[in-house]
Write a protein that holds these residues in place. Structure first.
Motif, PDB file in Angstrom:
ATOM      1  N   HIS A 109      -1.208  33.627 -13.496  1.00 45.41           N
ATOM      2  CA  HIS A 109      -0.351  33.969 -14.637  1.00 45.41           C
ATOM      3  C   HIS A 109      -0.410  32.847 -15.655  1.00 45.41           C
ATOM      4  CE1 HIS A 109       3.073  34.773 -17.071  1.00 45.41           C
ATOM      5  NE2 HIS A 109       3.880  33.937 -16.462  1.00 45.41           N
ATOM      6  N   CYS A 110      -0.417  33.212 -16.946  1.00 47.44           N
ATOM      7  CA  CYS A 110      -0.696  32.216 -17.975  1.00 47.44           C
ATOM      8  C   CYS A 110       0.360  31.124 -18.075  1.00 47.44           C
ATOM      9  CB  CYS A 110      -0.904  32.897 -19.322  1.00 47.44           C
ATOM     10  SG  CYS A 110       0.533  33.791 -19.974  1.00 47.44           S
ATOM     11  N   GLU A 111       1.649  31.493 -18.089  1.00 52.37           N
ATOM     12  CA  GLU A 111       2.675  30.467 -18.307  1.00 52.37           C
ATOM     13  C   GLU A 111       2.809  29.539 -17.102  1.00 52.37           C
ATOM     14  OE1 GLU A 111       7.293  29.928 -19.915  1.00 52.37           O
ATOM     15  OE2 GLU A 111       6.311  31.882 -20.002  1.00 52.37           O
ATOM     16  N   THR A 112       2.737  30.086 -15.890  1.00 53.37           N
ATOM     17  CA  THR A 112       2.797  29.223 -14.708  1.00 53.37           C
ATOM     18  C   THR A 112       1.530  28.385 -14.586  1.00 53.37           C
ATOM     19  OG1 THR A 112       2.174  31.219 -13.458  1.00 53.37           O
ATOM     20  CG2 THR A 112       4.457  30.482 -13.303  1.00 53.37           C
ATOM     21  N   THR A 113       0.398  28.898 -15.052  1.00 46.15           N
ATOM     22  CA  THR A 113      -0.823  28.096 -15.073  1.00 46.15           C
ATOM     23  C   THR A 113      -0.655  26.894 -15.995  1.00 46.15           C
ATOM     24  OG1 THR A 113      -2.358  29.896 -14.531  1.00 46.15           O
ATOM     25  CG2 THR A 113      -3.251  28.054 -15.785  1.00 46.15           C
ATOM     26  N   ALA A 114      -0.194  27.148 -17.224  1.00 41.77           N
ATOM     27  CA  ALA A 114      -0.018  26.056 -18.190  1.00 41.77           C
ATOM     28  C   ALA A 114       1.008  25.046 -17.701  1.00 41.77           C
ATOM     29  CB  ALA A 114       0.391  26.622 -19.543  1.00 41.77           C
ATOM     30  N   LEU A 115       2.140  25.540 -17.219  1.00 42.64           N
ATOM     31  CA  LEU A 115       3.182  24.640 -16.730  1.00 42.64           C
ATOM     32  C   LEU A 115       2.708  23.865 -15.517  1.00 42.64           C
ATOM     33  CD1 LEU A 115       6.090  23.619 -16.927  1.00 42.64           C
ATOM     34  CD2 LEU A 115       6.811  25.610 -15.584  1.00 42.64           C
ATOM     35  N   GLY A 116       1.948  24.509 -14.644  1.00 43.39           N
ATOM     36  CA  GLY A 116       1.425  23.829 -13.466  1.00 43.39           C
ATOM     37  C   GLY A 116       0.500  22.684 -13.820  1.00 43.39           C
ATOM     38  N   VAL A 117      -0.313  22.866 -14.862  1.00 43.12           N
ATOM     39  CA  VAL A 117      -1.198  21.784 -15.317  1.00 43.12           C
ATOM     40  C   VAL A 117      -0.375  20.588 -15.780  1.00 43.12           C
ATOM     41  CG1 VAL A 117      -2.844  21.105 -17.122  1.00 43.12           C
ATOM     42  CG2 VAL A 117      -3.132  23.288 -15.922  1.00 43.12           C
ATOM     43  N   LEU A 118       0.652  20.857 -16.580  1.00 43.04           N
ATOM     44  CA  LEU A 118       1.487  19.770 -17.098  1.00 43.04           C
ATOM     45  C   LEU A 118       2.211  19.039 -15.965  1.00 43.04           C
ATOM     46  CD1 LEU A 118       0.774  21.204 -19.744  1.00 43.04           C
ATOM     47  CD2 LEU A 118       3.169  21.033 -20.417  1.00 43.04           C
ATOM     48  N   LEU A 119       2.749  19.786 -15.008  1.00 37.79           N
ATOM     49  CA  LEU A 119       3.470  19.161 -13.899  1.00 37.79           C
ATOM     50  C   LEU A 119       2.530  18.403 -12.975  1.00 37.79           C
ATOM     51  CD1 LEU A 119       6.053  21.942 -12.967  1.00 37.79           C
ATOM     52  CD2 LEU A 119       6.497  19.775 -14.109  1.00 37.79           C
ATOM     53  N   SER A 120       1.360  18.981 -12.714  1.00 34.97           N
ATOM     54  CA  SER A 120       0.407  18.306 -11.843  1.00 34.97           C
ATOM     55  C   SER A 120      -0.043  16.984 -12.440  1.00 34.97           C
ATOM     56  CB  SER A 120      -0.804  19.213 -11.604  1.00 34.97           C
ATOM     57  OG  SER A 120      -1.746  18.588 -10.760  1.00 34.97           O
ATOM     58  N   HIS A 121      -0.254  16.962 -13.747  1.00 31.34           N
ATOM     59  CA  HIS A 121      -0.642  15.709 -14.401  1.00 31.34           C
ATOM     60  C   HIS A 121       0.466  14.672 -14.277  1.00 31.34           C
ATOM     61  CE1 HIS A 121      -1.278  12.949 -17.863  1.00 31.34           C
ATOM     62  NE2 HIS A 121      -2.536  13.061 -17.484  1.00 31.34           N
ATOM     63  N   ALA A 122       1.723  15.152 -14.175  1.00 29.33           N
ATOM     64  CA  ALA A 122       2.858  14.250 -14.006  1.00 29.33           C
ATOM     65  C   ALA A 122       3.148  13.979 -12.523  1.00 29.33           C
ATOM     66  CB  ALA A 122       4.092  14.845 -14.674  1.00 29.33           C
ATOM     67  N   SER A 123       2.168  14.332 -11.646  1.00 32.93           N
ATOM     68  CA  SER A 123       2.301  14.115 -10.200  1.00 32.93           C
ATOM     69  C   SER A 123       3.508  14.831  -9.619  1.00 32.93           C
ATOM     70  CB  SER A 123       2.376  12.605  -9.889  1.00 32.93           C
ATOM     71  OG  SER A 123       1.246  11.934 -10.373  1.00 32.93           O
ATOM     72  N   PHE A 124       3.696  16.084 -10.062  1.00 36.60           N
ATOM     73  CA  PHE A 124       4.827  16.887  -9.623  1.00 36.60           C
ATOM     74  C   PHE A 124       4.272  18.275  -9.318  1.00 36.60           C
ATOM     75  CE2 PHE A 124       9.149  18.619  -9.936  1.00 36.60           C
ATOM     76  CZ  PHE A 124       9.914  17.550  -9.499  1.00 36.60           C
ATOM     77  N   THR A 125       3.661  18.421  -8.159  1.00 31.73           N
ATOM     78  CA  THR A 125       2.892  19.626  -7.850  1.00 31.73           C
ATOM     79  C   THR A 125       3.684  20.615  -7.013  1.00 31.73           C
ATOM     80  OG1 THR A 125       0.835  18.339  -7.918  1.00 31.73           O
ATOM     81  CG2 THR A 125       0.754  20.500  -6.861  1.00 31.73           C
ATOM     82  N   LEU A 126       3.782  21.849  -7.516  1.00 31.46           N
ATOM     83  CA  LEU A 126       4.389  22.953  -6.790  1.00 31.46           C
ATOM     84  C   LEU A 126       3.445  24.150  -6.880  1.00 31.46           C
ATOM     85  CD1 LEU A 126       8.047  22.677  -8.153  1.00 31.46           C
ATOM     86  CD2 LEU A 126       7.309  22.103  -5.834  1.00 31.46           C
ATOM     87  N   SER A 127       3.549  25.068  -5.914  1.00 31.35           N
ATOM     88  CA  SER A 127       2.699  26.249  -5.930  1.00 31.35           C
ATOM     89  C   SER A 127       3.044  27.134  -7.123  1.00 31.35           C
ATOM     90  CB  SER A 127       2.861  27.050  -4.638  1.00 31.35           C
ATOM     91  OG  SER A 127       4.136  27.684  -4.609  1.00 31.35           O
ATOM     92  N   GLU A 128       2.102  27.975  -7.515  1.00 27.33           N
ATOM     93  CA  GLU A 128       2.362  28.878  -8.640  1.00 27.33           C
ATOM     94  C   GLU A 128       3.493  29.859  -8.342  1.00 27.33           C
ATOM     95  OE1 GLU A 128      -0.036  31.564 -11.935  1.00 27.33           O
ATOM     96  OE2 GLU A 128      -1.008  31.135 -10.014  1.00 27.33           O
ATOM     97  N   PRO A 129       3.544  30.486  -7.144  1.00 32.50           N
ATOM     98  CA  PRO A 129       4.700  31.350  -6.858  1.00 32.50           C
ATOM     99  C   PRO A 129       6.029  30.601  -6.909  1.00 32.50           C
ATOM    100  CG  PRO A 129       2.929  31.844  -5.339  1.00 32.50           C
ATOM    101  CD  PRO A 129       2.512  30.612  -6.079  1.00 32.50           C
TER     102      PRO A 129
END
Length: 358
Positions: free
Chosen positions: A26-46
């Motif tokens: 999904h586009c919004e969770t994909t974009a948000l996931g990229v931003l969070l992962s770069h901030a070392s804050f990784t959660l699954s897309e669901p």
């Protein structure tokens, strides 16, 4: 062999390092996931989708629209706002009517080493298929050179992709339904970045209750369970509503199931979120409630695929009976999802102190 002396000069490419390049569903969770992962804050897309109370439904139709729109999620950007609130993230949002200022702000973030979330119209992105106008689309931008922007989109669209700066500018300047004013955003972790299991459990429970409440008591009849019932009624009239049913119904079905606007995608994401949440609740009496909601959304997801297939068959055959079938499926979905959200809303009557170990 190519003559290096006559080769064009290398482009001055600026990219953010340590950015995940794989797209999600999904586009919004994909974009948000990229931003969070770069901030070392990784959660699954669901989990991101669930924490954002992302599940909903909208049936929207107006004289300005060529085709009715069926959506299976909350309005664009609300998911990102909800996740930020639930996790205590610092969300910085920039909007402007000036294309020049919008690009300068975007450059400044990338130059500072921060990936940026963008809301734009997918129609103008050169790589995007299908080429239809949808201004509620999201990507994460992680780089640029003097000709192209480097983006992360969904896996279906290719994950790490690029588009010309001119096409990006057009996409960001789009007007109309669901559009934003050159919106870009970044996120930062809270000053106390540790997210404990207990924190995640309580954030998930709060998000589930918020989602269920909004679904069961929508402010207008086009949304939530009322919206599904309205769609069930209106869909029977589509042969009179749509100028070219053969093409139009195929586009609606493709957008629902292929692009995921109102098909099974969001129900499957929410099902998987509830599965993950139930795992976190192992031994807690709230686990059974979440698991029941999970089973009901697994059932509704299958029916949503059936709705899209019936709409597609209606366009191919010209048969109103196929739209009647889609209407009947929507009526069943409304009952199932109302039951699921009613069950999940009961989590509000329980507290951690009422939990009991098996």
């Amino acid at each position: 062999m190519r003559d290096k002396a006559n080769s064009p000069p290398a482009l001055d490419k600026t990219v953010v390092s340590e950015v995940p390049l794989a797209g999600g569903l999904h586009c919004e969770t994909t974009a948000l996931g990229v931003l969070l992962s770069h901030a070392s804050f990784t959660l699954s897309e669901p989990m991101l989708f669930g924490l954002g109370s992302g599940l909903s439904f909208i049936y929207w139709d107006s004289k300005k629209q060529e085709l009715p729109f069926l959506g299976g999620r909350v309005r664009p950007f609300l998911l990102t706002e909800n996740v930020s609130r639930q996790l205590g993230l610092s969300l910085s949002v920039q909007e402007t009517m000036s294309a020049k200022k919008a690009w300068e702000k975007l450059q400044a973030f990338i130059d500072a080493g921060l990936p940026v979330g963008l809301q734009l119209d997918s129609h103008d992105l050169e790589y995007f298929k299908p080429r239809v106008h949808f201004a509620g689309h999201f990507v994460a931008m992680y780089g640029y050179d003097d000709q192209r922007a480097y983006l992360i989109d969904t896996a279906q669209q290719g994950g790490a992709v690029s588009t010309s700066l001119e096409s990006l500018a057009r996409a960001r300047a789009a007007k109309g339904p669901m559009s934003a004013r050159h919106r870009c955003f970044t996120v930062q972790k809270p000053t106390e970045p540790t997210l404990t299991r207990e924190d995640l459990v309580e954030a998930s429970i709060h998000a589930i209750i918020d989602c269920a409440t909004a679904f069961l008591s929508p402010p207008i009849s086009n949304l939530g369970n009322a919206g599904i019932q309205k769609a069930a009624s209106r869909i029977r009239t589509w042969f009179d509503r749509i100028q070219d049913p053969n093409q139009g119904l195929a586009v609606i079905a493709m957008m629902m199931e292929g692009a995921g606007t109102g098909g099974a995608l969001f129900r499957n994401l929410y099902r998987d979120f509830l599965t993950e949440c139930a795992g976190l609740l192992d031994g807690d009496r709230r686990e059974a409630i979440v698991a029941e909601g999970e089973d009901l959304f697994a059932e509704s997801a299958l029916l949503w695929t059936g709705v899209a297939e019936a709409i597609d068959r209606a366009g191919a055959t010209g048969s109103p009976e196929q739209l009647n079938e889609a209407s009947q499926l929507l009526e069943r979905i409304a009952v199932i999802e109302t039951s699921a959200m009613t069950v999940l809303s009961s989590l509000g009557t329980l507290s951690p102190t009422t939990a009991s170990k098996k």
